[in-house]
Design a protein around this motif. Sequence first.
Motif, PDB file in Angstrom:
ATOM      1  N   ASP A  66       1.002  -1.198  -0.026  1.00 11.16           N
ATOM      2  CA  ASP A  66       0.006  -0.024  -0.032  1.00 11.16           C
ATOM      3  C   ASP A  66       0.839   1.343  -0.082  1.00 11.16           C
ATOM      4  N   ARG A  67       2.007   1.040   0.748  1.00 11.69           N
ATOM      5  CA  ARG A  67       2.788   2.429   1.097  1.00 11.69           C
ATOM      6  C   ARG A  67       3.403   2.540  -0.394  1.00 11.69           C
ATOM      7  N   ILE A  68       3.895   1.787  -1.079  1.00 12.31           N
ATOM      8  CA  ILE A  68       4.555   1.709  -2.551  1.00 12.31           C
ATOM      9  C   ILE A  68       3.776   2.301  -3.498  1.00 12.31           C
ATOM     10  N   SER A  69       2.536   1.822  -3.291  1.00 12.51           N
ATOM     11  CA  SER A  69       1.640   2.063  -4.380  1.00 12.51           C
ATOM     12  C   SER A  69       1.130   3.532  -4.329  1.00 12.51           C
ATOM     13  N   SER A  70       1.179   3.999  -3.040  1.00 13.18           N
ATOM     14  CA  SER A  70       0.615   5.489  -2.731  1.00 13.18           C
ATOM     15  C   SER A  70       1.695   6.375  -3.318  1.00 13.18           C
ATOM     16  N   VAL A  71       2.936   6.067  -3.032  1.00 17.22           N
ATOM     17  CA  VAL A  71       4.157   6.766  -3.408  1.00 17.22           C
ATOM     18  C   VAL A  71       4.183   6.959  -4.914  1.00 17.22           C
ATOM     19  N   PHE A  72       4.230   5.661  -5.628  1.00 16.45           N
ATOM     20  CA  PHE A  72       4.248   5.507  -7.007  1.00 16.45           C
ATOM     21  C   PHE A  72       3.084   6.338  -7.703  1.00 16.45           C
ATOM     22  N   PHE A  73       1.695   6.159  -7.421  1.00 20.44           N
ATOM     23  CA  PHE A  73       0.866   6.705  -8.298  1.00 20.44           C
ATOM     24  C   PHE A  73       0.484   7.937  -7.793  1.00 20.44           C
ATOM     25  N   ASN A  74       0.870   8.521  -6.639  1.00 18.61           N
ATOM     26  CA  ASN A  74       0.901   9.856  -6.352  1.00 18.61           C
ATOM     27  C   ASN A  74       1.936  10.727  -7.416  1.00 18.61           C
ATOM     28  N   LEU A  75       3.020  10.139  -7.321  1.00 20.67           N
ATOM     29  CA  LEU A  75       4.187  10.727  -8.265  1.00 20.67           C
ATOM     30  C   LEU A  75       3.592  10.627  -9.673  1.00 20.67           C
ATOM     31  N   ASN A  76       2.932   9.569 -10.241  1.00 21.50           N
ATOM     32  CA  ASN A  76       2.302   9.437 -11.570  1.00 21.50           C
ATOM     33  C   ASN A  76       1.598  10.449 -11.836  1.00 21.50           C
ATOM     34  N   SER A  77       0.722  11.086 -10.719  1.00 20.54           N
ATOM     35  CA  SER A  77      -0.219  12.273 -10.999  1.00 20.54           C
ATOM     36  C   SER A  77       0.598  13.622 -10.864  1.00 20.54           C
ATOM     37  N   ALA A  78       1.766  13.630  -9.899  1.00 19.50           N
ATOM     38  CA  ALA A  78       1.895  15.104  -9.778  1.00 19.50           C
ATOM     39  C   ALA A  78       3.477  15.257 -10.060  1.00 19.50           C
ATOM     40  N   GLU A  79       4.090  14.087 -10.417  1.00 23.64           N
ATOM     41  CA  GLU A  79       5.623  14.564 -10.946  1.00 23.64           C
ATOM     42  C   GLU A  79       5.819  13.198 -11.888  1.00 23.64           C
ATOM     43  N   THR A  80       5.147  13.041 -12.977  1.00 19.01           N
ATOM     44  CA  THR A  80       5.424  11.871 -14.019  1.00 19.01           C
ATOM     45  C   THR A  80       6.296  12.449 -14.984  1.00 19.01           C
ATOM     46  N   ASN A  81       6.731  11.169 -15.584  1.00 16.25           N
ATOM     47  CA  ASN A  81       7.602  11.291 -16.910  1.00 16.25           C
ATOM     48  C   ASN A  81       7.353  10.301 -17.694  1.00 16.25           C
ATOM     49  N   GLU A  82       7.875  10.121 -18.861  1.00 17.15           N
ATOM     50  CA  GLU A  82       7.538   8.744 -19.739  1.00 17.15           C
ATOM     51  C   GLU A  82       7.978   7.663 -19.138  1.00 17.15           C
ATOM     52  N   GLU A  83       9.021   7.394 -18.532  1.00 18.01           N
ATOM     53  CA  GLU A  83       9.408   6.313 -17.851  1.00 18.01           C
ATOM     54  C   GLU A  83       8.523   5.658 -16.520  1.00 18.01           C
ATOM     55  N   ILE A  84       8.039   6.633 -15.998  1.00 10.25           N
ATOM     56  CA  ILE A  84       7.075   6.348 -14.818  1.00 10.25           C
ATOM     57  C   ILE A  84       5.667   5.747 -15.556  1.00 10.25           C
ATOM     58  N   GLN A  85       5.484   6.697 -16.639  1.00 13.14           N
ATOM     59  CA  GLN A  85       3.990   6.120 -17.193  1.00 13.14           C
ATOM     60  C   GLN A  85       4.342   4.649 -17.900  1.00 13.14           C
ATOM     61  N   LYS A  86       5.409   4.508 -18.328  1.00  9.81           N
ATOM     62  CA  LYS A  86       5.700   2.967 -18.726  1.00  9.81           C
ATOM     63  C   LYS A  86       5.670   1.932 -17.752  1.00  9.81           C
ATOM     64  N   ILE A  87       6.193   2.602 -16.569  1.00  5.66           N
ATOM     65  CA  ILE A  87       6.145   1.683 -15.530  1.00  5.66           C
ATOM     66  C   ILE A  87       4.918   1.333 -15.161  1.00  5.66           C
ATOM     67  N   ALA A  88       3.874   2.457 -14.962  1.00  2.00           N
ATOM     68  CA  ALA A  88       2.533   2.383 -14.718  1.00  2.00           C
ATOM     69  C   ALA A  88       1.873   1.554 -15.277  1.00  2.00           C
ATOM     70  N   GLN A  89       2.043   1.283 -16.843  1.00  4.52           N
ATOM     71  CA  GLN A  89       1.570   0.603 -17.561  1.00  4.52           C
ATOM     72  C   GLN A  89       1.690  -1.175 -17.303  1.00  4.52           C
ATOM     73  N   GLU A  90       2.839  -1.212 -16.697  1.00  7.13           N
ATOM     74  CA  GLU A  90       3.567  -2.513 -16.652  1.00  7.13           C
ATOM     75  C   GLU A  90       3.031  -3.068 -15.396  1.00  7.13           C
ATOM     76  N   ILE A  91       3.036  -2.368 -14.528  1.00  7.16           N
ATOM     77  CA  ILE A  91       2.402  -2.355 -12.923  1.00  7.16           C
ATOM     78  C   ILE A  91       1.012  -2.767 -12.871  1.00  7.16           C
ATOM     79  N   SER A  92       0.390  -1.847 -13.307  1.00  7.36           N
ATOM     80  CA  SER A  92      -1.072  -1.869 -13.193  1.00  7.36           C
ATOM     81  C   SER A  92      -1.746  -3.269 -13.348  1.00  7.36           C
ATOM     82  N   PRO A  93      -1.501  -3.855 -14.511  1.00 13.32           N
ATOM     83  CA  PRO A  93      -2.136  -5.171 -14.619  1.00 13.32           C
ATOM     84  C   PRO A  93      -1.543  -6.130 -13.473  1.00 13.32           C
TER      85      PRO A  93
END
Length: 681
Positions: A66-93
């Motif tokens: 839960d803690r890792i998810s909150s850090v990651f997905f909050n960054l994906n909203s507030a301080e994202t970049n292409e690399e984070i967006q790519k990771i999000a696509q891999e992690i979400s499934p």
Amino acid sequence: MSEKNPLLEPFDQAPFSKIKNQHFKPAFIQAIEDARAEIDAIVDNPDAPTFENTLEALDFSGHQLDRISSVFFNLNSAETNEEIQKIAQEISPLLSEFGNDIILNEGLFHRVKSVYEKKDELSLSPEQDTLLEKTYKKFSRNGANLNEEDKKKLRKIDAELSKLKLTFGENVLAETNKYELLLTNEKDVEGLPEGEKEAAEQLAQSKGKEGWLITLDYPSYIPFMKYAKNRELRKELSIAFGSKGFHNDELDNQENVLKIVALRHQRANLLGYPTHAHFVLEERMAETPEKVTDFLNELLEKAKPAAEREFKELEDFAKELDHIDRLEKWDSAYYSEKLKQKLFNLDDEKLKPYFKLENVINGVFKVAEMLFGLTFKEVSTIDKYHQDVKTYEVYDDSNNFISLFYADFHPRAGKRGGAWMTSYKSQFTLNGKNSRPHISNVCNFTKPTSTKPSLLTFNEVTTLFHEFGHGLHGMLANTTYPSLSGTSVYWDFVELPSQVMENWCYEKEALELFAHHYQTGELIPMEYVEKIKESATFQEGMATVRQLSFGFLDMAWHGTDPTNIKDVKAYENKAFEGTDLFPKTPETCMSTSFSHIFQGGYSSGYYSYKWAEVLDADAFAYFKEQGIFNRSVADKFKEHVLSKGGTENPMELYKRFRGAEPKIDALLERAGLLGKVPKGF
């Protein structure tokens, strides 16, 4: 020796400065594995299932994930970049699959069900009873009672949905970021206030360009639509804003919209519900799509006559002022602002000097102190993800630590538009220790320029108070279980704490605390305060109808079978039929950038803004009766609403605070919709 992964070490505060993008995926994979082991331990427990060894153990499992998810997905909203967006696509499934593994774990469900079936014999507290009820429903509503084949179908749908929602949001962000309107002729920025022109000039300079740069970010877009005299440029900008995801190119969202609603419908059918809306609303105060539609129609009936009068008034005004024959959407903000100035002699540029961002922040803190005894201490030792972020420790009036608070107020390339509250750590109580939350507010207010601090429009002031209300709901949480803490409440109840806070922005006693001129220190003139209150209901009919139209659109997508919908725009037009005031613009489409319902959690829930307005108007009427800083009313609100999270039925909590169910009258009165008569000009 390989480098340690900071996300897999125990941490209290998020260790932003130590985290590299390459840490995320391995951390997720490890944390999912660890969480699986915790679930297996619950399932394999040889002891008979009890509330403690099953329900409690389950709620406290997966903490690190839960803690890792909150850090990651909050960054994906507030301080994202292409690399984070790519990771999000891999992690979400992976997360979606793990979530399904829990929900579809027969051994786990068997244990939960056996406790659930004995619940009448257990002496559970109201919070424990809620946890049991919600956990059982979470399983049954997500396929635990399905056969194996249908469970597989459900998993596939959920994995597809998680990716589609991400893609939808990424397309909207990319569309927002790629559009730029560079103006090199000063005549084209005629009408823009000096501060807005300076900000546009600095934005151009920051990108190595000459002139004035206008973008689709709110602090750039809104002032241009409100003040720019050049009608053609307003039209161009309005169409660019309204056509995000609607260009039949690689960022087009039409297919994504159709796929998302079709998959949601299939999912609901699979689980035995007629539509996605029926599925969602079972867990809301509103309960059914019929009740939502009745509620929206009741408000529309009250608001539409006022909206039509206001529209006619605006149309006549634009014709008289500039011989405009047909009022279009790109004229709305411009002529509304001009009419507002004429009627009230009050415009944002007059007010902004009194709303320096730092003063407003201090003001909202002071309001929280007077109501709830909180103090906010800015500290520089808390790790943060961007230099713009401010960090605070929050204490109560007995000097007990209450919360960490992160505040991130300015737009930048890696940050999505809008404003929101989020959490980096939930509040919970374990082994007698009350673990306090870490809460964040994220907004997009104009940055300071070389000559001016960040000065807010009045609308931005209310936005800050609104998000801070959500923040208080998180900060003052005082529950046992993390899944019931803070804003983990029914979605049509979650907006009550945020919307009720906006009311203080209109009150003289509150404005006196912070509305001081940034240069002279002079208090905002009381005639301005009166005009703010008087103008609060200006075009409220039109605003209400607009808000209701979004609710109707949401219900149109989710309250019927979408299988045969082929044309997104045509379907949207049909949904808007009863609420249209302006001529249609074929080039634009609301649905393709309606992130609230297609990426966020508001599908079948957009009505909740208005639903919560009924609650907030009724609640604030109580404060007004007793005094807006009345501590005993505030204590009741804190005790029965803010601290309780989702531990009990929200209507019961509300009645405990207010003494009765909410009535629609307070909202209609506040909005001036009880027999509203328009002012002439």
